[in-house]
Design an enzyme around this catalytic site. Structure first.
Site, mmCIF file in Angstrom:
data_model
loop_
_atom_site.group_PDB
_atom_site.id
_atom_site.type_symbol
_atom_site.label_atom_id
_atom_site.label_comp_id
_atom_site.label_asym_id
_atom_site.label_seq_id
_atom_site.Cartn_x
_atom_site.Cartn_y
_atom_site.Cartn_z
ATOM 1 C CB CYS A 116 189.201 73.440 41.456
ATOM 2 S SG CYS A 116 188.678 73.330 43.160
ATOM 3 C CG HIS A 254 186.130 75.247 39.294
ATOM 4 N ND1 HIS A 254 185.688 73.986 39.622
ATOM 5 C CD2 HIS A 254 186.486 75.839 40.467
ATOM 6 C CE1 HIS A 254 185.777 73.829 40.921
ATOM 7 N NE2 HIS A 254 186.255 74.931 41.463
ATOM 8 C CG ASN A 284 184.366 73.711 44.318
ATOM 9 O OD1 ASN A 284 184.766 72.822 43.575
ATOM 10 N ND2 ASN A 284 185.120 74.723 44.716
HETATM 11 O O1 UT7 Z 1 187.476 76.056 43.774
HETATM 12 C C1 UT7 Z 1 188.002 77.206 44.337
HETATM 13 C C2 UT7 Z 1 187.725 77.154 45.773
HETATM 14 N N1 UT7 Z 1 186.973 78.115 46.440
HETATM 15 C C3 UT7 Z 1 186.275 79.167 45.989
HETATM 16 O O2 UT7 Z 1 186.180 79.466 44.850
HETATM 17 C C4 UT7 Z 1 185.606 80.017 47.023
HETATM 18 C C5 UT7 Z 1 185.860 81.481 46.809
HETATM 19 N N2 UT7 Z 1 185.205 82.288 47.796
HETATM 20 C C6 UT7 Z 1 183.868 82.405 47.886
HETATM 21 O O3 UT7 Z 1 183.126 81.799 47.139
HETATM 22 C C7 UT7 Z 1 183.302 83.351 48.913
HETATM 23 O O4 UT7 Z 1 184.348 84.123 49.448
HETATM 24 C C8 UT7 Z 1 182.539 82.628 50.072
HETATM 25 C C9 UT7 Z 1 181.255 82.038 49.522
HETATM 26 C C10 UT7 Z 1 183.408 81.535 50.659
HETATM 27 C C11 UT7 Z 1 182.183 83.630 51.160
HETATM 28 O O5 UT7 Z 1 181.401 84.676 50.615
HETATM 29 P P1 UT7 Z 1 181.740 86.191 50.975
HETATM 30 O O6 UT7 Z 1 180.713 87.009 50.338
HETATM 31 O O7 UT7 Z 1 183.176 86.413 50.560
HETATM 32 O O8 UT7 Z 1 181.544 86.210 52.540
HETATM 33 P P2 UT7 Z 1 182.602 86.592 53.677
HETATM 34 O O9 UT7 Z 1 183.644 85.554 53.773
HETATM 35 O O10 UT7 Z 1 183.027 87.995 53.421
HETATM 36 O O11 UT7 Z 1 181.684 86.543 54.959
HETATM 37 C C12 UT7 Z 1 180.604 87.453 55.158
HETATM 38 C C13 UT7 Z 1 179.905 87.078 56.434
HETATM 39 C C14 UT7 Z 1 180.855 86.886 57.616
HETATM 40 O O12 UT7 Z 1 180.229 87.400 58.766
HETATM 41 P P3 UT7 Z 1 180.637 88.838 59.330
HETATM 42 O O13 UT7 Z 1 182.105 88.749 59.652
HETATM 43 O O14 UT7 Z 1 180.343 89.808 58.238
HETATM 44 O O15 UT7 Z 1 179.756 88.995 60.523
HETATM 45 C C15 UT7 Z 1 180.954 85.377 57.737
HETATM 46 O O16 UT7 Z 1 181.237 84.960 59.055
HETATM 47 O O17 UT7 Z 1 179.196 85.841 56.283
HETATM 48 C C16 UT7 Z 1 179.556 84.959 57.356
HETATM 49 N N3 UT7 Z 1 179.492 83.604 56.858
HETATM 50 C C17 UT7 Z 1 178.367 82.860 56.892
HETATM 51 N N4 UT7 Z 1 177.137 83.138 57.335
HETATM 52 C C18 UT7 Z 1 176.206 82.175 57.195
HETATM 53 C C19 UT7 Z 1 180.483 82.866 56.300
HETATM 54 N N5 UT7 Z 1 180.022 81.652 55.951
HETATM 55 C C20 UT7 Z 1 178.707 81.634 56.314
HETATM 56 C C21 UT7 Z 1 177.696 80.658 56.199
HETATM 57 N N6 UT7 Z 1 176.457 80.975 56.652
HETATM 58 N N7 UT7 Z 1 177.903 79.444 55.644
#
Ligand code: UT7
Length: 327
Positions: A116, A254, A284
């Site tokens: 990225c 980004h 992204n």
């Molecule tokens: O270019 C650089 C590349 N990447 C990034 O910049 C991404 C950086 N990270 C992020 O943007 C965030 O960490 C995410 C958007 C990927 C995830 O958001 P989060 O607030 O950190 O969520 P989490 O990973 O802590 O997950 C919270 C919950 C989990 O469920 P439990 O364990 O609390 O029951 C996940 O399983 O949300 C669940 N979850 C979803 N639910 C519905 C994860 N993905 C999804 C989804 N839909 N797509």
């Protein structure tokens, strides 16, 4: 502030016509529009067709950038393509793009893979080559077909990414007060496993259905590092260039997650309207993210002559970087 040696002469961008909404995704994986919007700010993303490759997206963006600069492919002697989703492993996406655009054979053409942060790496490399005096005009392209490498069964990643391309034409700065003032690049390979495709996109050894040929990410860790690295890189370049944050007219970050952008705005103590955001419409797009946003910001009249513009990015590697431009 030092005298800039290179300047952006034109920009262009292109995205495939197919729009995939959050509701469309909720029919593929266990997710919802509400979850995706509140956690990421993304509403929709573009998805390329089966025969539409990264070079095809890049060619359109590049043509638009050339038109914007009032130049033709014959004027280009350096083509740097930032991508980690090239059409094929060999030759480079730049070679394919050169042929499609009709850039002269007496030109240097190569790819840069810095995920990225790729566009900033490519911009810095191209600028240095122009500043050396050995090249006159560079085309810098960020293009990605991420839909080919995401795991469409993994809801934690597939909702985040999209396809697209952006481009900029770079030349020597003839005005002492305009152009690229500085660029800082970094990489922390010790965290490489947090965001990766372990088996490579076309690893013949991976059995069908195996995830090692797909993008894998530890989202929470990446989130924290993204905020920290982008904030630090932005501060470092401002300090290096003796510029205060409040002198920046527009930050083009980004586009990975609205919450990452909000956090950086808070740390830099800048209002939200100083940040250009289009993550809601594209998700992204990795190396294409900054050049698409830069092109849209220009065309929307968000950048005026004399403005200080800050570009800041973060990605797999873990790479990060920032660039400061006087428009
Ligand atoms: O270019 C650089 C590349 N990447 C990034 O910049 C991404 C950086 N990270 C992020 O943007 C965030 O960490 C995410 C958007 C990927 C995830 O958001 P989060 O607030 O950190 O969520 P989490 O990973 O802590 O997950 C919270 C919950 C989990 O469920 P439990 O364990 O609390 O029951 C996940 O399983 O949300 C669940 N979850 C979803 N639910 C519905 C994860 N993905 C999804 C989804 N839909 N797509």
């Amino acid at each position: 502030m030092p005298t800039p040696s290179t300047v952006i002469l034109g920009t262009g961008s292109f995205a495939p016509s197919r729009i995939m909404t959050n509701d469309d995704l909720s029919r593929i994986v266990d997710t919802s529009d509400e979850w995706i919007r509140t956690r990421t700010g993304i509403r929709e993303r573009r998805i390329a067709g089966p025969s539409e490759k990264a070079s095809d997206l890049g060619v359109e963006a590049a043509r638009r950038a050339l038109t914007d600069a009032g130049l033709t492919p014959a004027d280009i002697d350096l083509l740097v393509v930032a991508t980690f989703t090239p059409d094929q492993p060999l030759p480079s996406c730049a070679s394919l793009l050169q042929k499609k655009l009709g850039i002269p054979t007496r030109s240097a053409c190569f790819d840069v893979n810095a995920a990225c942060t790729g566009f900033l790496y490519a911009l810095d490399v191209a600028s240095a080559m122009i500043a050396s005096g050995r090249y006159r005009r560079a085309l810098v392209v960020g293009t990605e077909k991420l839909s080919e490498v995401v795991d469409w069964e993994d809801r934690t990643t597939c909702v985040l990414f999209g396809d697209g391309a952006g481009a900029a034409v770079i030349g020597a700065s003839e005005e002492p007060d305009r152009g690229l003032l500085g660029c800082l690049l970094g990489c922390d390979g010790s965290s490489a496993d947090l965001l990766c495709i372990p088996g490579g996109p076309r690893d013949p050894a991976s059995p069908p259905g195996a995830r090692s040929d797909r993008l894998q990410m530890k989202g929470r860790e990446i989130f924290k590092l993204a905020v920290r690295c982008m904030d630090e890189s932005a501060r470092d370049i401002l300090e290096q260039q003796h510029v205060r944050a409040d002198q920046i007219s527009l930050v083009i970050p980004h586009q990975a997650n609205q919450r990452i952008i909000d956090a950086i705005a808070e740390y830099l103590e800048l209002p939200a309207d100083r940040f250009f955001v289009n993550v809601d419409r594209f998700g992204n797009t990795s190396a294409a993210s900054i050049p698409i946003a830069l092109d849209e910001a220009r065309r929307a009249g968000r950048i005026k002559r004399g403005d200080l513009v800050l570009l800041v990015a973060f990605g797999a590697g873990l790479t990060y970087g920032s660039a400061l431009l006087r428009w």
